[in-house]
Design a protein around this motif. Structure first.
Motif, PDB file in Angstrom:
ATOM      1  N   LEU A 187      37.757  43.184 -40.196  1.00 51.80           N
ATOM      2  CA  LEU A 187      36.951  42.283 -41.309  1.00 51.80           C
ATOM      3  C   LEU A 187      35.539  42.935 -40.862  1.00 51.80           C
ATOM      4  CD1 LEU A 187      37.443  41.602 -44.463  1.00 51.80           C
ATOM      5  CD2 LEU A 187      38.061  39.415 -43.709  1.00 51.80           C
ATOM      6  N   GLU A 188      34.771  43.027 -41.686  1.00 57.97           N
ATOM      7  CA  GLU A 188      33.090  43.151 -41.911  1.00 57.97           C
ATOM      8  C   GLU A 188      33.223  43.144 -40.324  1.00 57.97           C
ATOM      9  OE1 GLU A 188      32.313  39.565 -43.892  1.00 57.97           O
ATOM     10  OE2 GLU A 188      32.734  40.418 -45.866  1.00 57.97           O
ATOM     11  N   LYS A 189      33.583  44.672 -39.903  1.00 58.11           N
ATOM     12  CA  LYS A 189      33.043  44.476 -38.187  1.00 58.11           C
ATOM     13  C   LYS A 189      33.281  43.298 -36.510  1.00 58.11           C
ATOM     14  CE  LYS A 189      29.707  48.282 -39.615  1.00 58.11           C
ATOM     15  NZ  LYS A 189      27.858  48.038 -39.435  1.00 58.11           N
ATOM     16  N   GLN A 190      34.252  42.422 -37.289  1.00 58.20           N
ATOM     17  CA  GLN A 190      34.925  41.497 -36.356  1.00 58.20           C
ATOM     18  C   GLN A 190      36.355  41.629 -36.194  1.00 58.20           C
ATOM     19  OE1 GLN A 190      33.500  38.004 -37.503  1.00 58.20           O
ATOM     20  NE2 GLN A 190      34.330  37.024 -35.813  1.00 58.20           N
ATOM     21  N   ASP A 196      39.019  43.228 -50.166  1.00 57.98           N
ATOM     22  CA  ASP A 196      38.346  43.050 -48.977  1.00 57.98           C
ATOM     23  C   ASP A 196      39.257  44.728 -48.128  1.00 57.98           C
ATOM     24  OD1 ASP A 196      37.113  41.149 -49.491  1.00 57.98           O
ATOM     25  OD2 ASP A 196      38.921  39.857 -48.877  1.00 57.98           O
TER      26      ASP A 196
END
Length: 595
Positions: free
Chosen positions: A75-78, A59
């Motif tokens: 992580l994943e734009k959060q 990741d």
């Protein structure tokens, strides 16, 4: 997510525009923070670093670091806060409570299950599925884990407090926590837990599902649930804190701990100035010889000062107060009169004289870290044992078409055989069926079985005999190829197909910049991170690790410039890899002809 070591891709200071964008993202994600608090978290004039990493599962995560401590990870734009930030702002996220024995399971990488959640008298916080939430132990508001709600609080009750409660992303004592200053949770007592009670059924469920008997509560004890919760919370955190201290003592000596304590009081620029002076004196005292003078300043930095940098630290003049090597050497000449620098040719400075009797140089003590240890860390990273190349053997698998030739040897379809064993089995088959030509023993008579196995339809009426070598080459050509890899002290590993060579290629980046890419190191037991570090020290150029497109587990090494000569020397001389398993050596830059 961070229960295992992660790989750092880059570590850079954040730009002004990115700093403003990060502030806006934090304000949007955490509305409870005021504008002043956001400005305090992301100050305008202090150095804030953006660290891009790859977790052990591949990741891509971005970490925002201030004062050596990670504050957020993306992580994943959060955005998610770390435990370091939650210790400063305990009310930033909705919180679920658990018992201290469960904390040890979370640190090991487990998610928080609902039987391990302690329901306070005021009820569970209002959360929706996927909401970011924190985990604390009873009677303490100091967060010990961060994750996302697996189900909403309403569904938690409807499920009878069974199943997964929080998908844990980050915990106290994991590798993200270790990336900071490794401080321990502060004392933040929770007054709301005073009237909290725990039934025997909930306790038994907690023990069975999460702690597996680690919570020991006998009915004869006279302690109240509140007192028991307080003692368990304290003992659980104390045990983990003691374990952390022991690990730190094993990893770092007392001298390094003292140095770190002193470094904490200094600014990053002052720390780099100190490191620069240490490497400078170390290089003068142990590396440079009188016969080398005059010595180019660039050569002195590349070949001597960089090699004297302690392990775990990186020498970067741009991060010091001097900014340039010429200004640093000028300061050494004026303040300490250690060296005399002169411009022998236009624009090229050299060290022409060194005062070997200088008091500052004579009183300097070389660090205890030996040259051998430095060499091992430069060339092999964290490896303690020297690298030995694997033994690679070409094997063959019995195909369905050739199976009749191997039945007498009890070898069925899919059997893996060595070429020598194949030769022996075929020889026995030919002799047992009396197929050797009586007039010329170099030829083998083709019987119906050999005809079906080896010949094409157009050859049925044309070929009656085959030479031994041609017979074996036809058999091997019709068998699927495999390869066996044997590393010293490990069991053999057999895989189908050819073994992919180490691929070295050149790619263009930007306008006219070249980079060297190295792939398939893992197939030969080479750690890409170790190879990248060794190359970085050899050529003094930046290197990064990138995932190989289309592959989940493999990464490639990217290093600035055309460095094929250095890569070849490292793989052939240091790691002793056979040249036939290295592809792309012909792309090395050719030396220009002298006119």
């Amino acid at each position: 997510m961070f229960a295992k070591p992660f790989r750092v891709k880059s570590n850079t200071a954040i730009k002004g525009s990115d700093r403003r964008k990060l502030k806006a993202d934090i304000s949007a994600a955490f509305s409870s923070l005021s504008a002043d608090e956001v400005s305090e978290l992301i100050p305008n004039k202090e150095e804030l670093n953006t660290v891009k990493i790859y977790t052990h599962k591949g990741d891509a995560v971005t970490i925002y670091v201030l004062h050596k401590n990670p504050l957020f990870f993306e992580l994943e734009k959060q955005l998610y806060p770390t435990v370091y930030l939650l210790w400063r702002y305990p009310a930033l996220l909705p919180t679920l409570k658990t018992w201290p024995p469960v904390l040890q399971k979370l640190v090991g990488g487990a998610d928080l299950m609902l039987p391990g959640v302690v329901v306070p008298s005021c009820g569970l916080p209002d959360v929706k599925q996927g909401d970011c939430c924190a985990v604390t132990v009873v009677n303490s508001r100091a967060a010990v884990a961060v994750g996302t709600a697996a189900v909403s609080s309403v569904e938690m009750h409807s499920l009878g407090m069974k199943g997964r409660g929080v998908c844990v992303l980050h915990t106290y004592m994991d590798y993200l926590w270790a990336f900071g200053d490794k401080s321990h949770p502060p004392s933040l007592p929770d007054e709301d837990d005073g009237g909290q009670e725990l039934s025997e059924e909930e306790c038994e469920a907690d023990e069975q599902v999460q702690a597996e008997g680690e919570v020991d509560q006998s009915p004869g004890e006279s302690q109240s649930p509140c007192e028991m919760g307080t003692e368990q919370a304290c003992s659980g955190i104390e045990e983990l804190s003691l374990a952390a201290c022991e690990e730190e003592k094993d990893e770092e000596g007392n001298e390094r701990e003292e140095a770190e304590d002193q470094d904490e009081e200094k600014t990053p620029q002052e720390i780099m100035d100190t490191l620069l002076l240490q490497c400078f004196l170390h290089a003068l005292k142990s590396k440079v010889k009188k016969s080398e003078l005059p010595l180019l300043t660039s050569t002195f930095l590349r070949n001597h000062m960089f090699s004297c940098c302690p392990s775990g630290k990186q020498l970067d003049i741009k991060k010091s107060s001097y900014k340039k090597l010429s200004k640093f050497l000028q300061a050494m000449e004026q303040q300490y009169r250690l060296v005399h620098v002169k411009e022998l040719t236009k624009g090229v400075e050299s060290i022409v004289e060194i005062d070997w009797k200088n008091q500052e140089l004579c009183s300097f003590k070389i660090p205890e870290e030996t040259d051998v240890e430095v060499a091992l860390q430069e060339n092999e990273g964290e490896r303690e044992l020297p690298y030995h190349p694997p033994e690679i053997t070409i094997l063959y698998s019995v195909s369905a078409r050739l199976e009749p030739l191997f039945l007498n040897a009890n070898k069925r379809k899919g059997a893996i055989l060595h070429p020598a064993e194949i030769r022996r089995i075929i020889t026995e088959y030919v002799k047992s069926n009396e197929l050797v030509n009586e007039n010329n023993k170099n030829y083998v008579k083709i019987n119906p079985t050999l005809c079906d196995c080896l010949l094409e339809k157009s050859e049925y009426q044309e070929i009656e005999f085959l030479k031994w070598d041609y017979l074996f080459s036809r058999i091997l050509g019709r068998m699927p190829e495999c390869h066996q890899v044997v590393f010293p002290g490990q069991a053999p590993v057999i895989k189908k197909g050819h073994i992919a060579p180490v691929d070295i290629s050149i790619a263009s980046r930007g306008s006219n910049k070249k980079v060297t890419l190295i792939k398939n190191l893992e197939a030969y037991g080479l750690d890409p991170a170790v190879v990248a570090t060794a190359l970085q020290h050899r050529v003094q150029a930046s290197s990064v690790l990138q995932p190989v497109p289309g592959s989940k587990d493999k990464v490639l090494v990217q290093i600035q410039g055309n460095q094929i000569h250095h890569v070849a020397n490292l793989l052939l001389d240091r790691y002793q890899l056979p040249r036939k398993y290295i592809q792309g050596l012909d792309k090395a830059p050719k030396s220009g002809k002298k006119k």
